[in-house]
Design a protein around this motif. Structure first.
Motif, PDB file in Angstrom:
ATOM      1  N   PHE A 156       0.848  -1.203   0.000  1.00 48.63           N
ATOM      2  CA  PHE A 156       0.000   0.000   0.000  1.00 48.63           C
ATOM      3  C   PHE A 156       0.886   1.257   0.000  1.00 48.63           C
ATOM      4  CE2 PHE A 156      -2.184   3.236   2.675  1.00 48.63           C
ATOM      5  CZ  PHE A 156      -3.178   3.580   1.778  1.00 48.63           C
ATOM      6  N   TYR A 157       1.900   1.274   0.884  1.00 51.43           N
ATOM      7  CA  TYR A 157       2.791   2.444   0.960  1.00 51.43           C
ATOM      8  C   TYR A 157       3.572   2.635  -0.344  1.00 51.43           C
ATOM      9  CZ  TYR A 157       1.937   2.445   6.016  1.00 51.43           C
ATOM     10  OH  TYR A 157       1.351   2.490   7.243  1.00 51.43           O
ATOM     11  N   ALA A 158       4.048   1.490  -0.887  1.00 51.89           N
ATOM     12  CA  ALA A 158       4.843   1.568  -2.117  1.00 51.89           C
ATOM     13  C   ALA A 158       4.012   2.186  -3.243  1.00 51.89           C
ATOM     14  CB  ALA A 158       5.327   0.185  -2.508  1.00 51.89           C
ATOM     15  N   THR A 159       2.746   1.699  -3.365  1.00 49.17           N
ATOM     16  CA  THR A 159       1.874   2.223  -4.421  1.00 49.17           C
ATOM     17  C   THR A 159       1.561   3.692  -4.183  1.00 49.17           C
ATOM     18  OG1 THR A 159       0.880   0.042  -4.267  1.00 49.17           O
ATOM     19  CG2 THR A 159      -0.142   1.576  -5.790  1.00 49.17           C
ATOM     20  N   LEU A 160       1.320   4.022  -2.905  1.00 54.53           N
ATOM     21  CA  LEU A 160       0.990   5.410  -2.568  1.00 54.53           C
ATOM     22  C   LEU A 160       2.149   6.334  -2.960  1.00 54.53           C
ATOM     23  CD1 LEU A 160      -1.205   7.108  -1.305  1.00 54.53           C
ATOM     24  CD2 LEU A 160      -0.124   6.827   0.917  1.00 54.53           C
ATOM     25  N   MET A 161       3.371   5.885  -2.681  1.00 49.42           N
ATOM     26  CA  MET A 161       4.533   6.707  -3.053  1.00 49.42           C
ATOM     27  C   MET A 161       4.585   6.914  -4.564  1.00 49.42           C
ATOM     28  SD  MET A 161       7.627   5.508  -0.665  1.00 49.42           S
ATOM     29  CE  MET A 161       9.005   6.300  -1.337  1.00 49.42           C
ATOM     30  N   PHE A 162       4.292   5.842  -5.297  1.00 52.55           N
ATOM     31  CA  PHE A 162       4.305   5.919  -6.758  1.00 52.55           C
ATOM     32  C   PHE A 162       3.278   6.937  -7.246  1.00 52.55           C
ATOM     33  CE2 PHE A 162       2.474   4.225 -10.780  1.00 52.55           C
ATOM     34  CZ  PHE A 162       3.566   4.485 -11.598  1.00 52.55           C
ATOM     35  N   LEU A 163       2.052   6.844  -6.691  1.00 53.68           N
ATOM     36  CA  LEU A 163       0.977   7.763  -7.116  1.00 53.68           C
ATOM     37  C   LEU A 163       1.329   9.208  -6.800  1.00 53.68           C
ATOM     38  CD1 LEU A 163      -2.253   5.778  -6.221  1.00 53.68           C
ATOM     39  CD2 LEU A 163      -1.491   6.495  -8.470  1.00 53.68           C
ATOM     40  N   LEU A 164       1.839   9.426  -5.576  1.00 52.35           N
ATOM     41  CA  LEU A 164       2.193  10.799  -5.193  1.00 52.35           C
ATOM     42  C   LEU A 164       3.290  11.346  -6.122  1.00 52.35           C
ATOM     43  CD1 LEU A 164       2.170  10.511  -1.304  1.00 52.35           C
ATOM     44  CD2 LEU A 164       0.588  11.811  -2.705  1.00 52.35           C
ATOM     45  N   SER A 165       4.279  10.499  -6.430  1.00 53.35           N
ATOM     46  CA  SER A 165       5.360  10.953  -7.324  1.00 53.35           C
ATOM     47  C   SER A 165       4.798  11.347  -8.688  1.00 53.35           C
ATOM     48  CB  SER A 165       6.396   9.857  -7.528  1.00 53.35           C
ATOM     49  OG  SER A 165       6.947   9.487  -6.297  1.00 53.35           O
ATOM     50  N   CYS A 166       3.846  10.518  -9.194  1.00 60.73           N
ATOM     51  CA  CYS A 166       3.276  10.811 -10.511  1.00 60.73           C
ATOM     52  C   CYS A 166       2.515  12.130 -10.500  1.00 60.73           C
ATOM     53  CB  CYS A 166       2.342   9.684 -10.948  1.00 60.73           C
ATOM     54  SG  CYS A 166       3.242   8.191 -11.344  1.00 60.73           S
ATOM     55  N   GLY A 205      11.036   7.141 -14.233  1.00 53.98           N
ATOM     56  CA  GLY A 205      11.694   7.305 -12.935  1.00 53.98           C
ATOM     57  C   GLY A 205      10.827   6.815 -11.791  1.00 53.98           C
ATOM     58  N   ASN A 206       9.539   7.153 -11.870  1.00 51.26           N
ATOM     59  CA  ASN A 206       8.630   6.720 -10.808  1.00 51.26           C
ATOM     60  C   ASN A 206       8.498   5.206 -10.810  1.00 51.26           C
ATOM     61  OD1 ASN A 206       8.245   9.362 -10.090  1.00 51.26           O
ATOM     62  ND2 ASN A 206       6.454   9.637 -11.393  1.00 51.26           N
ATOM     63  N   GLY A 207       8.694   4.610 -11.996  1.00 56.55           N
ATOM     64  CA  GLY A 207       8.714   3.143 -12.077  1.00 56.55           C
ATOM     65  C   GLY A 207       9.860   2.575 -11.244  1.00 56.55           C
ATOM     66  N   VAL A 208      11.008   3.272 -11.275  1.00 59.39           N
ATOM     67  CA  VAL A 208      12.155   2.817 -10.467  1.00 59.39           C
ATOM     68  C   VAL A 208      11.807   2.899  -8.978  1.00 59.39           C
ATOM     69  CG1 VAL A 208      14.566   3.240  -9.896  1.00 59.39           C
ATOM     70  CG2 VAL A 208      13.799   3.494 -12.237  1.00 59.39           C
ATOM     71  N   VAL A 209      11.119   3.987  -8.579  1.00 61.69           N
ATOM     72  CA  VAL A 209      10.707   4.138  -7.172  1.00 61.69           C
ATOM     73  C   VAL A 209       9.822   2.961  -6.782  1.00 61.69           C
ATOM     74  CG1 VAL A 209       9.419   5.558  -5.538  1.00 61.69           C
ATOM     75  CG2 VAL A 209      10.795   6.643  -7.310  1.00 61.69           C
ATOM     76  N   LEU A 210       8.842   2.676  -7.640  1.00 59.85           N
ATOM     77  CA  LEU A 210       7.888   1.598  -7.350  1.00 59.85           C
ATOM     78  C   LEU A 210       8.627   0.268  -7.231  1.00 59.85           C
ATOM     79  CD1 LEU A 210       4.836   0.992  -7.098  1.00 59.85           C
ATOM     80  CD2 LEU A 210       4.803   0.502  -9.531  1.00 59.85           C
ATOM     81  N   ALA A 211       9.544   0.036  -8.180  1.00 57.96           N
ATOM     82  CA  ALA A 211      10.290  -1.225  -8.167  1.00 57.96           C
ATOM     83  C   ALA A 211      11.090  -1.357  -6.876  1.00 57.96           C
ATOM     84  CB  ALA A 211      11.222  -1.277  -9.372  1.00 57.96           C
ATOM     85  N   ALA A 212      11.838  -0.280  -6.541  1.00 59.26           N
ATOM     86  CA  ALA A 212      12.681  -0.353  -5.344  1.00 59.26           C
ATOM     87  C   ALA A 212      11.825  -0.620  -4.114  1.00 59.26           C
ATOM     88  CB  ALA A 212      13.460   0.943  -5.190  1.00 59.26           C
ATOM     89  N   ALA A 213      10.683   0.074  -4.023  1.00 57.00           N
ATOM     90  CA  ALA A 213       9.842  -0.058  -2.827  1.00 57.00           C
ATOM     91  C   ALA A 213       9.213  -1.444  -2.749  1.00 57.00           C
ATOM     92  CB  ALA A 213       8.775   1.021  -2.843  1.00 57.00           C
ATOM     93  N   ILE A 214       8.635  -1.909  -3.872  1.00 55.50           N
ATOM     94  CA  ILE A 214       7.922  -3.188  -3.829  1.00 55.50           C
ATOM     95  C   ILE A 214       8.904  -4.338  -3.608  1.00 55.50           C
ATOM     96  CG2 ILE A 214       6.727  -4.833  -5.336  1.00 55.50           C
ATOM     97  CD1 ILE A 214       4.808  -2.700  -6.019  1.00 55.50           C
ATOM     98  N   LEU A 215      10.072  -4.266  -4.254  1.00 55.46           N
ATOM     99  CA  LEU A 215      11.067  -5.323  -4.056  1.00 55.46           C
ATOM    100  C   LEU A 215      11.571  -5.329  -2.614  1.00 55.46           C
ATOM    101  CD1 LEU A 215      13.002  -4.991  -7.412  1.00 55.46           C
ATOM    102  CD2 LEU A 215      11.672  -6.959  -6.668  1.00 55.46           C
TER     103      LEU A 215
END
Length: 1488
Positions: free
Chosen positions: A345-355, A1164-1174
Motif C-alpha cells: 500500500f505504501y509503495a503504491t501510494l509513493m508511486f501515485l504521489l510521485s506521478c 523514474g517513478n517506475g524505479v521508485v515503485l520497483a525499489a519499494a515493492i522489491l
C-alpha cells in the motif's frame, strides 16, 4: 444512523475490509456529493465561456447511451429491493436511497454533457474527475463482492452480482470515453494550415502532453522543416497580444509623463537642481518606467500565470507528502508483525504521489513558458513600434546595436524571470516546511541544519553580487566587441582597400581578452557556489546528525530518522539552489525592465511639430513661419528664424555650403526635428528622398512600389524617368533582383535613383528631395532633372523642395533659398538673387565658367541620347562590386534557375539532422586530451565519495542499539565528515576545470571565426547578410562561452549521480536489475526521439530569429523614410509576421521538453515503485538501513533523468553554435596578407608605373569576363581618367589593382613587380584609394585617419590642413580625439568625404586611385578637393574613375572603357579630334 468505520476490520488486520454500511453510504455519496456541490459553479463557468455549438458526435452519443444505462440500473435496483427485500427495508432505509441518489447523479452528469456540447466544451476536466471518483469508490465493493463470490459461490445472489459487475464495467467505459476530445464547434474549423493539435487534445492528453507525440515521431523519421510546424494559436499571435497591450501601455506612459510634468512644474518655482538631484530624478524616472512596464505586463498575463502558480502549490503538497510515506514504509520494515499488504500500500501510494507531483510541476512549467513567450512577443512589439516614433535626440543616445540588444537579450531576461519568479516567495516557504518536518524527526538538532543554511546563504549572496558586477563588465566589453564587429562588417570594403584588417583585429581581440578575463573570474566564483550547493545536503546532514548524537548519548540514529531526514534534505536542496538563482534572475529582470522602460518612455516625435492638412486649393502648400529648430530639446538650434512659403506646384531649390543646415530644413518640414518656436504646416501627402539612399533588403520592384500595388504603365514611366531602365537590363533578374542589405549590390547612383523612383511612384503632393542628384553623373542628373524634377518633368504639377549643389538647375527654380549657418541669408528667384550681387551672385560667378558649358546642354541630341543614356552612372564601389558581378550571367549562363537569378543574400540556413560527431571532436580537440582525462577522473572520485558516505550512513543506521545507545559514534561521525569533505573539494575541482577548458575552447574558436571572416573575399560579404555574421559573433560565441561548459558540467555530474543511484538500488535489491534494464531501454528510446526533434526545433528557432533583427536594423535606420511615407502600419505588420514565425518554432521547442519530462518521470517513478515493492518482498532478508538508502535514492531518479536529458539537449543544441561558428572555416579565403621572406623593398613603389598585360577578370566563376585582355602601360606621374558607360568595367580596373578580385588571366605589374606575387597587405598598404562611399568608424577622429598610429600628430594636422578640415577640427571640443559616432553620422557627408581625402594625403603613396569622390560635395568643396589632388599628388600616378567629364579634361590621358575592353586611349584633346566615343560623351555633357 451514521456510517461507521471499524478500524479493527479495516487497518489492524491481515485482510482489510470496510463495513457494509460504510460501503453503501460514504462510498456511494462521495462522487455524488462532488458533482452536486460543484455543478452550479461549473455551469456558471460554461455560461460565461461560449465557444460555439458542437454537433452530436458518435462520442457524445456513446456517453449518453451508457449514461442512460447507468441511470436505469439504479432504478431497477430500487424496485428490486422494494419487491424482493421488503422485509429488510425496515432496518436499512439506506440501501433503498443509495441507488436513487446514484441514478439522479448520473442524470445530472448527462445534463452537464449536453450543456458542455451546447457551449462548445470539447473535453471536460470536471466530469473526468467525477468518473475517476466513481470508479475508485466502486473498487472497494468490487473487491468485497469478488471475495464473497469466492467464499460463498456466485449462485447465492446471481442477479446482484451481474448487476454490480455490469454497473462497474459501464463506469469504466464512461471514464475511458472521457479521455477523448469531442469534435470542434460548428463554424470554428476555419481552414487553418496545420493547426496546433492542442486545440483538439483531450484533458488527459493535455496533462500528459501526448498531443505533442505526432511532431516528435515526425522529427525522428526525418528532420523537421519550417512547414512541419503548427501555426500559432490565436492567443499567442502578435496581433492579439499587442493590440490589447498597446492601449494600456499608452495610458501608463501618459500617467508617467503627468508625474514628470508635476515634478518639473514644482521645480520650476525653485532654482536649477544640483547635479546629484538631477541624477537621482533620472534614476527615479527609469525605476518608475520599469515598474509601469511590469504592471502593464502583469495586468495582461497575470491571470493565466496565477493558474500556473496554483499548480506549483499542489506540486509542493505532494512533494512533502512523499517523505511522510517513506517514514511509514521504514517503520513498517522495522515492525516484524506488520502485514505485507501495508508495505505494498505504501509503495503504491509513493508511486501515485510521485506521478501527481510530476504532472503538476510540468503543467506549471508549461504555463510559465507560455506566458514567457507572450511577454517576449509583447515586448518586441512595443520596442518595434517605439522605434518608429522615437525622436532624433533620443535615437542618438542608443545605437542600432543597443536597440537590437533590447529585443534579444533583455526580452530573454524577462522570459527567465517569468519562469523563476515564483521561486522567490515559494522557496522560503518550502525551506521553512522542510525544517519543520526535520524538527519533528530530530528535535532541536534541526537548528544546526538551519545554521548551516544560514552560513551557505550569505556566501552565495556575496558571490552572486560579485558575479553580477563581473557580468556587467563582461557585457560592456561584449557590447563594445559587437559594435566594433558591426562597423567592421559595414566598412569591410574600406578595411580591405586600406589593409586595415590587422588594426581592427587587434581591437576586437583586445575587447575579447577583457571579456574573457571577467568571465574567468566569474566562473571561478560560480564554482565555489556550485561546490557549496552540491555539498549542501552533506553539510546539513553532517551538522544535524552530529549535533543530534553529541547532545545526548541516548539519541540513536535509526534508518527512519536518517533516511527520512535525507529525503527532506534532498527536497530542501531544490529551493536552496533555486532561491539565489531566482533572486539574481529577478535582479537582472529589474535591470532589463528599467532599460526597456527607459527606451519605451523616451521622447517621441511630437505630432504637432508639423500641422498636416489635406490638400486644398490654397496657394501655399508648405509654410514655415518664424521657425527655430534644434535636433534635441537641450541642444543648440540648428536652424534659426526660418520663414518659407512654398506656393503650390512650385520648385524650390535650397543651396548652401556643407553643414549649413540644408538637410535640417527638410527634416524640419518632415517634423523630424524639435520645434523650438514658430509653426510648420504641410498640406497633402509627402514623399521624401533622403541624402543617403535607404534601400531595403528586398527586390528592386518592392523597393520602388514600397507597399503599393504595381500599376504597370505608371511603374514603367517612373523607371524611364528615373533612368533605371538600362540598369534593370543589366541586373540578372531585372526588377525582381534582390538587393542586399543597405543596397550593397547597387552603385551609389543606382541606390539614389531607386530611392527617387520610390518617391515618384507614390504620386504624393509634396516632394522633399535631399540632394538626389549628388551620386549620379552630370548628364544623368540633367536627364532626371528634366524628366522628373524640372518644369517639364513628371512632377511638374507637384510642390518640390530640392536641396542641390548643381548650379545648372538653379535658373529653372521658382524660388531659391540660400542657407548659411542655419539661417536663410537670401531668397528669391535666380535673376533676383543675381541682381542683388550678394554672396550668392559672387558664388555663381566663380563657378559659372566651370559649369556654363554643361548647362548649355544640346537639346537637339538629347532625344536620341536618352534612349541609350551614355554613362547612366559610373560604377562606384559601394559595398559591392557594382552590378557587374550580378551581370553577364543572364545571357551566357542559362542554367541558372530564374528564381535564383535575382537572389543575392543567402538566408541563414538551418543545419539538419543530429549534430555531427566532428563538432564534439573539434570542441574537445580544442581543449586537449591532457585536460579531459583528469576531469573524468575527478568526477568519478566525487561520486565515489558520495556513494561511500551514503553507504556509511546506512551501516550506521543498522548498528545495534545497546542499552539505548550506539557505540563509537565519534568515529562514525568523523569518517562521515571526511568522506563528505572529499566530495566537496572534488566538486570544486571539476567545475573550475570545466570552466577553464570552456574558456580555452571559446577563445580559440572566436579567434578562428574572426580571422576566417576577415580573410574572406569581398564576394563573401555581398552574399552573407551582416545579421547572420553578427549573430555568429554575439549569440553563438556567447553560447560557446557559457552554455556549452554549463551543459557539460550538469550532464557529467548527473550521469555519475545516476550511476551511483543504480549501484545503490542494485546493492539493496539485485533483483531490481530486471526492472531497471527495460526501463533504461525505454528511457533511451524516449531520449533519442526527443533529441532529434529538439535540436531541429532549436535550429529552426535560431534561423527564424535572424530576420527579426535584420528587419529591426533596417527599420531603425530607415525610420525617417518610413515615417515620411506613412508606411508604419505595413512595417509593423511585417515585424509581427517575423516574430510570429519565430514563435512557431519556439512554442513546440519548450513543449518538447515538457513532453519528455512527463514521459521520463513515469520511467523514474517506475524505479521508485520497483525499489519499494522489491524491498517489501525482501522484507525478511533486508535491513531497514539498506531499504532506506535504496528508496530515498530512487526518489531522486526522476529529477536526475530529466536533468540528464535537459543537459544533454542543451549541450547538443549549443554545440550547434560550434557548428555555425565553424561554418566559415570552409568558405573561400583571400590570398595571404603578407608573404614570409618576400624581398619587397620598403619604399616600393618608388616610381608608380603600372602595367597591365593581357589582363582579364571575372566576378564569379562561370560568369563571362568583366575585363577582357586589357593591355595598358601607365608611366610614372601620369594622370589618367577612366570613363565609360555603366558596366563597361571602369571600377573593375581598380578592383583588379587592389586585388579585391583576383585576375582570371594576365598580370599587373607595379614598378615591375607582379602584384600577384606579394602579400595583399603589402600591396594594399602601398597604394591609396579615395573611395566613393566615405566610411568612418566609431572611435576618435585620429583613429579614423591613422588606426596603426604610424604618423605623428604634426603629420596628421598637416594632412587635415590640406584637406581643408583644419579649421573644422580645431573648433571641435576634443580636436583629434573627437569621437565619431557609428558610421560617422555626426559629421556631414561632405566632411566625411574630406576625412577620406585626408587619409589619402596622410598615406601619400605613389599611386592614387580616385573613385569620383566628389558626389556629395558642394561645388566649392569640390574645387578644393580637385585642386588639392592636383597639387599634392603632382608627383604620383593618379587614376580617376570619372563621371564628371570636366574634372579630367586637363589629365594627360583618358581611357574609354567599353564592355570590358579599352576602346580609346589618348590625351583628351586628341580623342576629341578623333571624334569617337569620348567626343560623343563630351558633346552630350556640353563640353564641346
Amino acid at each position: 444512523m451514521l456510517p461507521s468505520l471499524d478500524w479493527n476490520r479495516t487497518w489492524y488486520t491481515a485482510n482489510p475490509d470496510l463495513t457494509q454500511c460504510f460501503q453503501n453510504t460514504v462510498l456511494v455519496w462521495v462522487p455524488c456529493f462532488y458533482l452536486w456541490l460543484l455543478a452550479p459553479f461549473y455551469c456558471l463557468h460554461l455560461y460565461c465561456h461560449d465557444r460555439g455549438r458542437i454537433s452530436m458526435s458518435c462520442l457524445c452519443t456513446a456517453k449518453m447511451v451508457l449514461g442512460f444505462l447507468l441511470a436505469s440500473f439504479g432504478f431497477v435496483e430500487f424496485f428490486y429491493i422494494l419487491l424482493e427485500r421488503s422485509q429488510e427495508i425496515q432496518q436499512h432505509m439506506v440501501f433503498l436511497l443509495g441507488p436513487i441518489i446514484r441514478s439522479m447523479t448520473v442524470i445530472l452528469a448527462l445534463c452537464i454533457i449536453q450543456l458542455e456540447r451546447i457551449r462548445g466544451c470539447r473535453s471536460s476536466v470536471f466530469l473526468f474527475l467525477f468518473w475517476v471518483l466513481a470508479v475508485v469508490c466502486s473498487l472497494v465493493p468490487l473487491r468485497a463482492k469478488i471475495q464473497l463470490a469466492m467464499d460463498e459461490g456466485i449462485a447465492s445472489d446471481i442477479v446482484r452480482y451481474i448487476a454490480f459487475f455490469s454497473y462497474f464495467t459501464i463506469q469504466l467505459a464512461e471514464l475511458f470515453l472521457c479521455c477523448f476530445a469531442d469534435l470542434p464547434p460548428e463554424g470554428k474549423n476555419i481552414l487553418e494550415k496545420n493547426p496546433c493539435p492542442v486545440k483538439d487534445a483531450s484533458f488527459l492528453s493535455k496533462i500528459l502532453f501526448w498531443w505533442f507525440t505526432g511532431l516528435v515521431v515526425k522529427g525522428y523519421r526525418s528532420p523537421l522543416e519550417a512547414e512541419d510546424l503548427w501555426t500559432l494559436r490565436d492567443e499567442d499571435t502578435s496581433q492579439k497580444i499587442i493590440s490589447e497591450l498597446q492601449q494600456e501601455w499608452t495610458a501608463e506612459c501618459a500617467k508617467l509623463q503627468r508625474q514628470e510634468k508635476a515634478l518639473a512644474s514644482g521645480l520650476a518655482l525653485g532654482s536649477r537642481l544640483p547635479d546629484q538631484a538631477q541624477l537621482l530624478r533620472k534614476l527615479q524616472k527609469e525605476q518608475s518606467s520599469g515598474f509601469f512596464l511590469l504592471r502593464t505586463l502583469a495586468r495582461n498575463f497575470g491571470p493565466y500565470f496565477l493558474t500556473g502558480t496554483l499548480c506549483i502549490i499542489f506540486h509542493d503538497a505532494f512533494m512533502f507528502a512523499i517523505p511522510q510515506v517513506l517514514s511509514l514504509l521504514l517503520s513498517f520494515m522495522r515492525d516484524d508483525d506488520a502485514p505485507l499488504w501495508k508495505g505494498y500500500f505504501y509503495a503504491t501510494l509513493m508511486f501515485l504521489l510521485s506521478c501527481l507531483q510530476s504532472l503538476f510541476n510540468h503543467q506549471y512549467m508549461y504555463m510559465c513558458f507560455t506566458v514567457g513567450m507572450r511577454v517576449k512577443t509583447a515586448v518586441m512589439g512595443l520596442v518595434y513600434r517605439k522605434s518608429l516614433v522615437i525622436n532624433s535626440s533620443a535615437r542618438r543616445t542608443c545605437t542600432v546595436g543597443e536597440i537590437v540588444n533590447l529585443v534579444s537579450a533583455d526580452t530573454q531576461k524577462l522570459m527567465d524571470f517569468v519562469v523563476y519568479f515564483n521561486a522567490v516567495w515559494l522557496a522560503p516557504i518550502e525551506i521553512a516546511l522542510c525544517l519543520f518536518f526535520l524538527w519533528q524527526h530530530l528535535g532541536p538538532s534541526a537548528l544546526a541544519g538551519i545554521a548551516t543554511v544560514i552560513l551557505i546563504f550569505p556566501l552565495n549572496g556575496f558571490i552572486a553580487k560579485k558575479r553580477s558586477k563581473l557580468q556587467e563588465v563582461q557585457m560592456k566589453y561584449m557590447d563594445g566587441r559587437i559594435r566594433l564587429m558591426n562597423e567592421i562588417l559595414n566598412g569591410i570594403k574600406i578595411l580591405k582597400f586600406y589593409a586595415w584588417e590587422k588594426a581592427f583585429l587587434e581591437q576586437v581581440l583586445g575587447y575579447r581578452e577583457k571579456e574573457l578575463k571577467a568571465l574567468k573570474k566569474s566562473q571561478i566564483l560560480y564554482s565555489i557556489s556550485i561546490a557549496s550547493f552540491n555539498s549542501s545536503s552533506f553539510l546539513i546532514a553532517f551538522a544535524m546528525f552530529g549535533v543530534y548524537v553529541m547532545i545526548d548519548a541516548r539519541n540513536v540514529l535509526d534508518a527512519q530518522k536518517v533516511f527520512v531526514s535525507m529525503a527532506l534534505i534532498n527536497i530542501l536542496k531544490t529551493p536552496l539552489s533555486q532561491l539565489p538563482f531566482a533572486i539574481s534572475t529577478s535582479m537582472q529582470a529589474v535591470v532589463s525592465l528599467r532599460r526597456l522602460g527607459k527606451y519605451l518612455c523616451s521622447e517621441e516625435l511630437k505630432t504637432d511639430n508639423v500641422s498636416k492638412a489635406p490638400l486644398t486649393s490654397d496657394e501655399e502648400q508648405v509654410v514655415v513661419d518664424n521657425g527655430t529648430f534644434s535636433w534635441s530639446a537641450e541642444g543648440p538650434p540648428c536652424l534659426r528664424r526660418i520663414n518659407v512659403r512654398v506656393p503650390r506646384g512650385s520648385l524650390v531649390a535650397v543651396v548652401g555650403h556643407v553643414g549649413s543646415g540644408k538637410s535640417s530644413l527638410l527634416s524640419a518640414m518632415l517634423g523630424e526635428t524639435e520645434k523650438r518656436n514658430g509653426s510648420v504646416s504641410v498640406k497633402g501627402s509627402v514623399a521624401y528622398v533622403p541624402q543617403q539612399a535607404w534601400i531595403q533588403n528586398a527586390t528592386v520592384q518592392d523597393n520602388i512600389t514600397f507597399g503599393r500595388d504595381k500599376l504597370k504603365s505608371w511603374y514603367n514611366r517612373v523607371l524611364e524617368a528615373c533612368a533605371l531602365v538600362p540598369d534593370l537590363d543589366i541586373l540578372p533578374a531585372g526588377d525582381a533582383t534582390e538587393i542586399g542589405e543597405k543596397g550593397l549590390n547597387l552603385s551609389g547612383g543606382q541606390k539614389q535613383r531607386v530611392s527617387l523612383a520610390r518617391a515618384v511612384y507614390r504620386k504624393a503632393d509634396v516632394y522633399l528631395l535631399d540632394d538626389p542628384l549628388s551620386a549620379v553623373d552630370a548628364h544623368v542628373g540633367q536627364h532626371i532633372f528634366d524628366k522628373v524634377i524640372g518644369p517639364k518633368g513628371v512632377l511638374r504639377d507637384k510642390t518640390r523642395v530640392l536641396v542641390t549643389h548643381g548650379m545648372s538647375f538653379l535658373p529653372q527654380a521658382d524660388l531659391i533659398l540660400v542657407l548659411a549657418e542655419g539661417e536663410i541669408s537670401e531668397s528669391g528667384s535666380y535673376q533676383e538673387l543675381l541682381s542683388r550681387n550678394g554672396a550668392f551672385a559672387e558664388f555663381i560667378h566663380t563657378f559659372a565658367n566651370t559649369e556654363r558649358k554643361e548647362s548649355v546642354m544640346q537639346r537637339a541630341g538629347s532625344r536620341r541620347s536618352n534612349a541609350r543614356l551614355s554613362m547612366i552612372d559610373f560604377m562606384p564601389f559601394s559595398r559591392d562590386l557594382s552590378q557587374e558581378q550580378l551581370i553577364g550571367g543572364d545571357t551566357t549562363n542559362t542554367n541558372l534557375d530564374p528564381e535564383d537569378l535575382g537572389k543575392l543574400t543567402q538566408a541563414d540556413i538551418a543545419f539538419t539532422g543530429r549534430v555531427r560527431l566532428e563538432m564534439y571532436k573539434k570542441y574537445f580537440k580544442t581543449i586537449g586530451l591532457a585536460l579531459i582525462m583528469p576531469i573524468v577522473f575527478l568526477y568519478a572520485f566525487q561520486q565515489g565519495a558520495s556513494l561511500a558516505y551514503n553507504y556509511w550512513l546506512s551501516m550506521w543506521a543498522d548498528d545495534p542499539v545497546v542499552n539505548g545507545t550506539q557505540i563509537d559514534t565519534d568515529l562514525k561521525l568523523a569518517v562521515f565528515g571526511a568522506l563528505g569533505l572529499a566530495q566537496g573539494i572534488a566538486i570544486f575541482g571539476t567545475t573550475v576545470a570545466i570552466s577553464i577548458c570552456g574558456i580555452i575552447a571559446s577563445r580559440h574558436l572566436h579567434m578562428e571565426l574572426l580571422i576566417n571572416v576577415l580573410r574572406s573575399p569581398m564576394s563573401f560579404f555581398e552574399s552573407t547578410p551582416s545579421g547572420n555574421l553578427l549573430n555568429r559573433f554575439a549569440k553563438d560565441i556567447d553560447a560557446i562561452d557559457c552554455m556549452v561548459p554549463e551543459g557539460l558540467k550538469m550532464m557529467l555530474s548527473y550521469v555519475f549521480k545516476l550511476m551511483e543511484v543504480c549501484i545503490i538500488v542494485l546493492i539493496a535489491t539485485p533483483f531490481a536489475a530486471v526492472i531497471i534494464l527495460p526501463l533504461s531501454i525505454l528511457y533511451a528510446c524516449v531520449q533519442s526521439f526527443y533529441v532529434a526533434t529538439s535540436c531541429q526545433l532549436r535550429r529552426l528557432e535560431a534561423v527564424s530569429r535572424s530576420p527579426i533583427y535584420t528587419h529591426f536594423n533596417e527599420t531603425v535606420q530607415g525610420a525617417s523614410v518610413i515615417r515620411a511615407f506613412g508606411e508604419q502600419p505595413r512595417f509593423i505588420l511585417q515585424a509581427n509576421q517575423r516574430v510570429d514565425f519565430n514563435q512557431t518554432s519556439y512554442f513546440p521547442r519548450f513543449v518538447a521538453t515538457r513532453w519528455l519530462a512527463v514521459n521520463l518521470e513515469f520511467v523514474g517513478n517506475g524505479v521508485v515503485l520497483a525499489a519499494a515493492i522489491l524491498s517489501v518482498m525482501g522484507k525478511s532478508t533486508l535491513s531497514p538501513g539498506i531499504v532506506g538508502l535504496a528508496v530515498s535514492h530512487s526518489l531522486q531518479v526522476t529529477g536526475i533523468l530529466s536533468w540528464i536529458v535537459r543537459a544533454w539537449t542543451d549541450v547538443e543544441n549549443n554545440i550547434v553554435s560550434v557548428e555555425r561558428v565553424n561554418e566559415y572555416a570552409e568558405t573561400a579565403k583571400e590570398a595571404d596578407w603578407t608573404i614570409e621572406g618576400s624581398s619587397l623593398p620598403l619604399a616600393w613603389p618608388q616610381n608608380g608605373t603600372i602595367e597591365f598585360q593581357d589582363y582579364g577578370l571575372q566576378y564569379r566563376k562561370g560568369l563571362e569576363l568583366a575585363l577582357k585582355g586589357i593591355t595598358l602601360n601607365v608611366p610614372e606621374r601620369e594622370k589618367v581618367g577612366i570613363v565609360g558607360r555603366t558596366g563597361a568595367g571602369k571600377s573593375s580596373l581598380a578592383l583588379g589593382i587592389f586585388r579585391i578580385l583576383e585576375a582570371a588571366k594576365g598580370k599587373i605589374f607595379v614598378d615591375g613587380v607582379n602584384i600577384a606575387d606579394i602579400g595583399l597587405h603589402d600591396l594594399r598598404s602601398r597604394i591609396t584609394i579615395i573611395p566613393q562611399d566615405p566610411v568612418l568608424f566609431s572611435g576618435s577622429l585620429r583613429m579614423n585617419l591613422d588606426p596603426f598610429d604610424t604618423y605623428s600628430d604634426e603629420e596628421v594636422w598637416s594632412a587635415l590642413e590640406l584637406a581643408h578640415l583644419k579649421n573644422f577640427v580645431s573648433n571641435l571640443p576634443d580636436k583629434l580625439g573627437y569621437e565619431c559616432s557609428e558610421g560617422g553620422e555626426n559629421l556631414s557627408l561632405g566632411q566625411r568625404q574630406l576625412v577620406c581625402l585626408a587619409r589619402a594625403l596622410l598615406r601619400k603613396t605613389k599611386i592614387l586611385v580616385l573613385d569620383e569622390a566628389t558626389a556629395a560635395v558642394d561645388l566649392e568643396t569640390d574645387m578644393l578637393i580637385q585642386s588639392t589632388i592636383r597639387t599634392q599628388f603632382e608627383d604620383c600616378t593618379v587614376l580617376t574613375i570619372a563621371h564628371r567629364l570636366n574634372t579630367i579634361m586637363d589629365y594627360t590621358r583618358v581611357i574609354v572603357m567599353d564592355r570590358g575592353h579599352i576602346s580609346e586611349n589618348d590625351s583628351p584633346a586628341n580623342l576629341i579630334a578623333q571624334r569617337g566615343q569620348f567626343y560623343r560623351m563630351c558633346r552630350e555633357a556640353g563640353l564641346v
